[in-house]
Design an enzyme around this catalytic site. Sequence first.
Site, mmCIF file in Angstrom:
data_model
loop_
_atom_site.group_PDB
_atom_site.id
_atom_site.type_symbol
_atom_site.label_atom_id
_atom_site.label_comp_id
_atom_site.label_asym_id
_atom_site.label_seq_id
_atom_site.Cartn_x
_atom_site.Cartn_y
_atom_site.Cartn_z
ATOM 1 N N THR A 2 -11.319 8.098 -13.628
ATOM 2 C CA THR A 2 -10.317 8.605 -12.224
ATOM 3 C C THR A 2 -10.434 6.462 -11.798
ATOM 4 O O THR A 2 -9.804 5.810 -10.794
ATOM 5 C CB THR A 2 -9.870 9.127 -11.328
ATOM 6 O OG1 THR A 2 -9.332 8.592 -10.728
ATOM 7 C CG2 THR A 2 -10.919 8.798 -10.098
ATOM 8 N N GLU A 9 0.845 -1.002 -0.270
ATOM 9 C CA GLU A 9 0.259 0.088 -0.309
ATOM 10 C C GLU A 9 0.466 1.540 -0.111
ATOM 11 O O GLU A 9 0.495 2.203 -0.727
ATOM 12 C CB GLU A 9 -1.014 -0.070 1.392
ATOM 13 C CG GLU A 9 -1.971 0.779 1.654
ATOM 14 C CD GLU A 9 -3.230 1.371 0.422
ATOM 15 O OE1 GLU A 9 -2.856 0.516 -0.590
ATOM 16 O OE2 GLU A 9 -3.538 2.440 0.487
HETATM 17 C C1 DMJ Z 1 -9.773 3.693 -7.356
HETATM 18 O O1 DMJ Z 1 -11.709 4.424 -6.926
HETATM 19 C C2 DMJ Z 1 -9.804 5.039 -7.653
HETATM 20 O O2 DMJ Z 1 -8.922 4.765 -8.565
HETATM 21 C C3 DMJ Z 1 -9.403 6.481 -6.780
HETATM 22 O O3 DMJ Z 1 -8.517 7.223 -7.723
HETATM 23 C C4 DMJ Z 1 -8.295 5.676 -5.804
HETATM 24 N N1 DMJ Z 1 -8.432 4.583 -5.492
HETATM 25 C C5 DMJ Z 1 -9.525 3.154 -5.911
HETATM 26 C C6 DMJ Z 1 -8.492 2.255 -7.091
HETATM 27 O O4 DMJ Z 1 -7.156 2.300 -5.733
#
Ligand code: DMJ
Length: 659
Positions: free
Chosen positions: A641, A530
């Site tokens: 994202t 992480e």
């Molecule tokens: C996802 O939900 C998206 O990529 C977000 O921007 C960050 N965290 C998670 C994946 O790790």
Amino acid sequence: MQPVPSNVLEIMLIRKFSGMSPAGFGLRLSQKFLFLLFLSGLITLCFGALFLLPDSSRFKRIFLPRAQTAEGEPDTSAKKVPGKAVKGVDRKHEIHPHQWKTRDRLRDSSKFITSAEKLGLKVPPYGQEGGSPRRGRQEEEEEEEAAVAENGAGAAAAGQDETPWAQRKRPSFKFDYQRFRQALQNPPLGKGAEAEDADICTKRLKIKEMMRFAWDNYKRYAWGKNELRPLTKNGHVGNMFGGLRGATIVDALDTLYIMGFKEEFQDAKEWVEKGLDLNVNGEASLFEVNIRYVGGLLSAYYLTGEEVFRTKAIELGEKLLPAFNTPTGIPRGIINLGNGMSWSWGWASAGSSILAEFGTLHLEFLQLSQISGNPLFTEKVMNIRQVLKRIEKPHGLYPNFLSAVSGNWVQHHVSVGGLGDSFYEYLIKSWLMSARTDREAKEMYYEALEAIEANLVKKSAGGLTYIAEWRGGILDHKMGHLACFSGGMIALGAEDAAEEKQQHYLDLAAELTRTCHESYVRADTKLGPEAFRFDSGAEATATRLSERYYILRPEVVESYMYMWRMTHDPKYRAWGWEVVKALEKHCRLETGFSGIRDVYSTTPSHDNVQQSFFLAETLKYLYLLFSEDDLLALDDWVFNTEAHPLPINHVTVNIGEQQ
Ligand code: DMJ
């Protein structure tokens, strides 16, 4: 003769200094000083009490200029919009009854008007919202207060038409889906050419099989729930989506579609039609609902033209709007979709809003305006941008916490990983999604990137480039898995940088991607932790037990995918394949995929969650890595994202175009 005391103050003074003439006082120097101190304290107290009076108090208006009657700290950087707590409503649910001021501010911005007009959306003349002529300010305020008192926080700001979009009487608007499709430069699924290399075909098929396996198990054991718990063979509800359900279904729609899982896609569509209930109570994250649900529905609509996805996306988008009813228009992080109440995360600094959350709405909200004809979505995110543009940035950096009340930074923690990450991503993608017309976004992106490079990008003793975190000037030499998306982002934006910087950014992207790859290679499972560190002798490894887990996150393979598309260097496919093998070995269970608790241990300890982003992002990016470049070509699509493809607006809208 002593004058007759006329008020309490005089009585107190006369008692205090009895025996003295109040006119001449005849005081010693120290007594005079005490007296003056007491007097100035009293005046300050009285003046301060003015702020406690309601805005409508005439007394207050006489003494305070209008701009000072707002709630919150003084704001020197962002123009403020006054607001105040609503009586009888829990403080965390404060709403902003002066929403019209936000609109005034937007009307002042020629940039926004350009955008709205380009959208073909009618912005009614100033003062004629809802068709009524402009009324006096006091009248408006009284009406707003009455509306708030009557309807509670869910009524949102007065002056804003809260009737759901679908039920409003308005000139009919039709999004021209055919025109949008014709404007694409490539068919969304590409020309269907198979990779010449049989090995690549086999690898792509393997990733498809993983998707089917993840989906089938979700369907079998957790259908309609948010995520699958593969060890216990049941559903995981989670607490990010309020009462919303089916996160995996909505998140997986476009992956199913691009992989050609027709039957599965139909099942998912049917569930969205009949099972996706948006009228639910619960504490939902504005950010998560936006990127997964709104993003997933938007992509499904653009890929298929199916009306159900458009309607649901708009309906859900509207339910998010009350979160923006704050003095600055910066939304709060949590919203109850059922009653529109919103509040900030309890754990966030002083109830502030988070950069990566309110900064990751732009792409989806512009698309919502486009498919609905409702300019409100665009207004909301354009306002966020203006607040961010005006505010002073320490060393050009954007801290992670901002007060939605004052519009000031709450503390100076900067990160390209969690809490900050996708804000930067959405700047460059806003530029790309606008068909390279939104110059403001482009400028903000490169300015931010320069500040990041100058202050946060470092090289380890072993030659690995990483992005550190910043705590008020002190560097924390750690990089989160989340920050590993940055290689892909910087590669994606390299082409649009000043000519002399293009190669530099491509090199930086490659170096960061290599560092993230190293964090995988140095773990026994070949999956990355992480967070990994570059201090106390560590080099791209986790040093804390609490940072050793891997929850099926996509950021590293996301960067491999972009680097592959930009360079066609075969090492990125090789690295992607290493991840596939590791996932199969350590995360695949009999009934789905699960995260693991320690990437440095090959003795399995699973966390029992198949995250919805594993289907939306990790498997999609892996599949794209082993596909031809014209599958969701970067000339036509930007990925939100959560890896949901949104179209580049070639013809229909040029939102945010600057002259
Ligand atoms: C996802 O939900 C998206 O990529 C977000 O921007 C960050 N965290 C998670 C994946 O790790």
